[in-house]
Design an enzyme around this catalytic site. Structure first.
Site, PDB file in Angstrom:
ATOM      1  N   ASN A  90       5.909 -53.937 -14.782  1.00  0.00           N
ATOM      2  CA  ASN A  90       5.978 -55.302 -14.045  1.00  0.00           C
ATOM      3  C   ASN A  90       6.309 -56.427 -14.597  1.00  0.00           C
ATOM      4  O   ASN A  90       6.824 -57.512 -14.285  1.00  0.00           O
ATOM      5  CB  ASN A  90       4.586 -55.611 -13.594  1.00  0.00           C
ATOM      6  CG  ASN A  90       4.333 -56.748 -13.034  1.00  0.00           C
ATOM      7  OD1 ASN A  90       4.818 -57.120 -11.864  1.00  0.00           O
ATOM      8  ND2 ASN A  90       3.596 -57.586 -13.823  1.00  0.00           N
ATOM      9  N   SER A 142      12.552 -57.527  -6.841  1.00  0.00           N
ATOM     10  CA  SER A 142      12.560 -58.689  -6.422  1.00  0.00           C
ATOM     11  C   SER A 142      13.404 -58.706  -5.062  1.00  0.00           C
ATOM     12  O   SER A 142      14.251 -57.928  -4.651  1.00  0.00           O
ATOM     13  CB  SER A 142      13.357 -59.768  -7.320  1.00  0.00           C
ATOM     14  OG  SER A 142      13.434 -61.017  -6.567  1.00  0.00           O
ATOM     15  N   TYR A 155      18.919 -63.215 -14.214  1.00  0.00           N
ATOM     16  CA  TYR A 155      17.645 -62.689 -13.464  1.00  0.00           C
ATOM     17  C   TYR A 155      18.096 -61.808 -12.403  1.00  0.00           C
ATOM     18  O   TYR A 155      17.699 -60.943 -12.070  1.00  0.00           O
ATOM     19  CB  TYR A 155      16.946 -63.730 -13.085  1.00  0.00           C
ATOM     20  CG  TYR A 155      15.399 -63.199 -12.352  1.00  0.00           C
ATOM     21  CD1 TYR A 155      14.471 -62.810 -13.093  1.00  0.00           C
ATOM     22  CD2 TYR A 155      15.280 -63.551 -10.900  1.00  0.00           C
ATOM     23  CE1 TYR A 155      13.505 -62.581 -12.573  1.00  0.00           C
ATOM     24  CE2 TYR A 155      14.023 -63.045 -10.227  1.00  0.00           C
ATOM     25  CZ  TYR A 155      13.054 -62.710 -10.973  1.00  0.00           C
ATOM     26  OH  TYR A 155      12.125 -62.230 -10.530  1.00  0.00           O
ATOM     27  N   SER A 158      19.581 -58.460 -13.506  1.00  0.00           N
ATOM     28  CA  SER A 158      18.467 -57.691 -14.035  1.00  0.00           C
ATOM     29  C   SER A 158      17.747 -57.093 -12.686  1.00  0.00           C
ATOM     30  O   SER A 158      17.403 -55.779 -12.864  1.00  0.00           O
ATOM     31  CB  SER A 158      17.556 -58.255 -14.860  1.00  0.00           C
ATOM     32  OG  SER A 158      16.554 -59.085 -14.238  1.00  0.00           O
ATOM     33  N   LYS A 159      17.452 -57.824 -11.676  1.00  0.00           N
ATOM     34  CA  LYS A 159      16.656 -57.187 -10.508  1.00  0.00           C
ATOM     35  C   LYS A 159      17.668 -56.147  -9.894  1.00  0.00           C
ATOM     36  O   LYS A 159      17.197 -55.131  -9.168  1.00  0.00           O
ATOM     37  CB  LYS A 159      15.999 -58.242  -9.805  1.00  0.00           C
ATOM     38  CG  LYS A 159      14.931 -59.000 -10.560  1.00  0.00           C
ATOM     39  CD  LYS A 159      13.892 -58.267 -11.073  1.00  0.00           C
ATOM     40  CE  LYS A 159      12.851 -58.871 -11.570  1.00  0.00           C
ATOM     41  NZ  LYS A 159      11.619 -57.996 -12.142  1.00  0.00           N
ATOM     42  N   ILE A 188       6.559 -66.013  -5.003  1.00  0.00           N
ATOM     43  CA  ILE A 188       5.124 -66.079  -5.162  1.00  0.00           C
ATOM     44  C   ILE A 188       4.640 -67.095  -6.167  1.00  0.00           C
ATOM     45  O   ILE A 188       5.400 -67.181  -7.152  1.00  0.00           O
ATOM     46  CB  ILE A 188       4.933 -64.336  -5.896  1.00  0.00           C
ATOM     47  CG1 ILE A 188       5.677 -63.347  -4.912  1.00  0.00           C
ATOM     48  CG2 ILE A 188       3.410 -64.073  -5.822  1.00  0.00           C
ATOM     49  CD1 ILE A 188       5.299 -63.310  -3.360  1.00  0.00           C
TER      50      ILE A 188
HETATM   51  N1  LIG Z   1       6.764 -64.869  -9.003  1.00  0.00           N
HETATM   52  C1  LIG Z   1       7.734 -64.585  -8.138  1.00  0.00           C
HETATM   53  O1  LIG Z   1       8.287 -65.335  -7.165  1.00  0.00           O
HETATM   54  C2  LIG Z   1       8.355 -63.297  -8.358  1.00  0.00           C
HETATM   55  C3  LIG Z   1       9.123 -62.778  -7.339  1.00  0.00           C
HETATM   56  C4  LIG Z   1       9.944 -61.754  -7.347  1.00  0.00           C
HETATM   57  C5  LIG Z   1       9.776 -60.960  -8.367  1.00  0.00           C
HETATM   58  N2  LIG Z   1       8.686 -61.433  -9.425  1.00  0.00           N
HETATM   59  C6  LIG Z   1       8.621 -60.211 -10.400  1.00  0.00           C
HETATM   60  O2  LIG Z   1       7.105 -60.024 -10.800  1.00  0.00           O
HETATM   61  C7  LIG Z   1       6.669 -59.530 -11.870  1.00  0.00           C
HETATM   62  C8  LIG Z   1       5.748 -60.533 -12.522  1.00  0.00           C
HETATM   63  O3  LIG Z   1       5.868 -61.805 -12.432  1.00  0.00           O
HETATM   64  P1  LIG Z   1       5.132 -63.027 -12.234  1.00  0.00           P
HETATM   65  O4  LIG Z   1       5.598 -63.798 -11.137  1.00  0.00           O
HETATM   66  O5  LIG Z   1       3.573 -62.519 -12.011  1.00  0.00           O
HETATM   67  O6  LIG Z   1       5.015 -63.768 -13.325  1.00  0.00           O
HETATM   68  P2  LIG Z   1       3.912 -64.090 -14.744  1.00  0.00           P
HETATM   69  O7  LIG Z   1       4.702 -64.871 -15.734  1.00  0.00           O
HETATM   70  O8  LIG Z   1       2.821 -64.662 -14.118  1.00  0.00           O
HETATM   71  O9  LIG Z   1       3.736 -62.878 -15.272  1.00  0.00           O
HETATM   72  C9  LIG Z   1       4.548 -61.911 -16.375  1.00  0.00           C
HETATM   73  C10 LIG Z   1       3.961 -61.518 -17.392  1.00  0.00           C
HETATM   74  O10 LIG Z   1       4.882 -60.410 -18.016  1.00  0.00           O
HETATM   75  C11 LIG Z   1       4.689 -60.925 -19.633  1.00  0.00           C
HETATM   76  N3  LIG Z   1       5.677 -60.607 -20.318  1.00  0.00           N
HETATM   77  C12 LIG Z   1       6.803 -61.028 -20.305  1.00  0.00           C
HETATM   78  N4  LIG Z   1       7.606 -60.781 -21.177  1.00  0.00           N
HETATM   79  C13 LIG Z   1       6.772 -59.733 -21.627  1.00  0.00           C
HETATM   80  C14 LIG Z   1       7.083 -58.887 -22.901  1.00  0.00           C
HETATM   81  N5  LIG Z   1       8.340 -58.939 -23.614  1.00  0.00           N
HETATM   82  N6  LIG Z   1       6.164 -57.949 -23.356  1.00  0.00           N
HETATM   83  C15 LIG Z   1       4.907 -57.806 -22.676  1.00  0.00           C
HETATM   84  N7  LIG Z   1       4.583 -58.804 -21.647  1.00  0.00           N
HETATM   85  C16 LIG Z   1       5.677 -59.606 -21.300  1.00  0.00           C
HETATM   86  C17 LIG Z   1       3.942 -62.388 -19.503  1.00  0.00           C
HETATM   87  O11 LIG Z   1       3.287 -62.640 -20.873  1.00  0.00           O
HETATM   88  C18 LIG Z   1       3.339 -62.742 -18.143  1.00  0.00           C
HETATM   89  O12 LIG Z   1       1.744 -62.421 -18.425  1.00  0.00           O
HETATM   90  C19 LIG Z   1       8.325 -59.817 -12.745  1.00  0.00           C
HETATM   91  O13 LIG Z   1       8.979 -58.703 -12.999  1.00  0.00           O
HETATM   92  C20 LIG Z   1       9.066 -60.800 -11.972  1.00  0.00           C
HETATM   93  O14 LIG Z   1      10.487 -60.920 -12.283  1.00  0.00           O
HETATM   94  C21 LIG Z   1       8.194 -62.290  -9.553  1.00  0.00           C
END
Ligand SMILES: NC(=O)c1ccc[n+]([C@@H]2O[C@H](COP(=O)([O-])OP(=O)(O)OC[C@H]3O[C@@H](n4cnc5c(N)ncnc54)[C@H](O)[C@@H]3O)[C@@H](O)[C@H]2O)c1
Length: 251
Positions: A90, A142, A155, A158-159, A188
């Site tokens: 994730n 995503s 991004y 990557s997705k 989100i």
């Molecule tokens: N928030 C959105 O709108 C959204 C939408 C679609 C997809 N996503 C995806 O959901 C996933 C979670 O994102 P989120 O929105 O909860 O973001 P977030 O920033 O709250 O959480 C991401 C977590 O990943 C950790 N992380 C980043 N790089 C890292 C590394 N090299 N090693 C270990 N941990 C690492 C960060 O420290 C963080 O705690 C991601 O893959 C993101 O692309 C998010």
């Protein structure tokens, strides 16, 4: 719900990016439904305090792009949990930049976290996943695993890769009974989304576009991950699940 009583009771899970946002919600939801969880995230004040199993969630502080990280994560899961049934890849990052402005460093870092680390950790986990009676890999993609938009080309690339990789994993690993699926969250409310847009216009755009009329919360994503991890999803593999409040069907 007490450990041992839920729909993933007795299962052992790794969740990356577990300190924040969607990963944190998934970890807590898996634990609430009876799994034991190894949460993985970057070293931080909060995260470096505990590397033992205290309650249903253990914590490992490591950068998943570190060359040694996959081995360390899988060894820790083996030692603390006794195996792996569920792997939730994730952790993810985003960077602002379009086709003209994205630097090599931005591009490489996004690919390293969002794509390469997912592949390398999964490859390392396969021997233990093969020993599971119902293994499930869940990668966080995503809505931009299949669509595009302005300003975040690395991004989006990557997705899309996460979607292709997950489908290939499903094809490669089905013979072992291992399923692979990907989540497709929409907009989100987490620190990641805020890092590229605190813009009121962005929020207004999404609130108009999202059929259900509100931005998503991490808790809207977690139950879908728990379902995909559970034996209730035993015949679902290679699938992406949009969890976007009806945004992408709304032209
Ligand atoms: N928030 C959105 O709108 C959204 C939408 C679609 C997809 N996503 C995806 O959901 C996933 C979670 O994102 P989120 O929105 O909860 O973001 P977030 O920033 O709250 O959480 C991401 C977590 O990943 C950790 N992380 C980043 N790089 C890292 C590394 N090299 N090693 C270990 N941990 C690492 C960060 O420290 C963080 O705690 C991601 O893959 C993101 O692309 C998010």
């Amino acid at each position: 719900m007490a450990p041992g009583k839920g729909i993933v009771s007795g299962k052992k899970a790794i969740v990356t990016g577990a300190a924040s946002g969607i990963g944190r919600a998934i970890s807590e939801a898996l634990a609430a439904e009876g799994a034991t969880v190894l949460g993985v995230d970057l070293p931080s004040a909060e995260w470096s305090t505990s590397e033992t199993l205290e309650g249903p969630i253990a914590r490992l502080a490591i950068d998943i792009t570190d060359p040694a990280a996959p081995g360390t994560i899988v060894d820790t899961a083996s030692a603390l949990l006794g195996g792996i049934d569920i792997l939730v890849n994730n952790a993810g990052i985003i960077t602002a930049g379009d086709a003209e402005t994205t630097s090599d460093d931005q591009w490489n870092r996004v690919m390293a976290v969002n794509v390469h680390a997912v592949f390398r950790l999964t490859r390392e986990a396969i021997p233990l996943l093969r020993k599971s009676a119902g293994a499930s890999i869940i990668n966080t993609g995503s809505i931009v695993s299949e669509l595009a938009g302005p300003g975040i080309i690395a991004y989006i690339t990557s997705k899309h890769a996460v979607a292709g990789m997950t489908k290939a994993m499903a094809v490669n690993l089905g013979k072992y009974g291992i399923r692979a699926n990907f989540l497709q969250p929409g907009s989100i409310v987490t620190p990641l989304a805020q890092s590229v847009s605190n813009d009121p216009e962005f929020i207004a755009y999404w609130e108009r576009k999202i059929t259900l009329g509100r931005l998503g919360q991490p808790g809207d994503i977690a139950p879908v991950a728990v379902f995909l991890a559970s034996d209730a999803a035993r015949y679902i593999s290679g699938e992406g699940v949009r969890i976007d409040g009806g945004a992408t069907v709304n032209a």
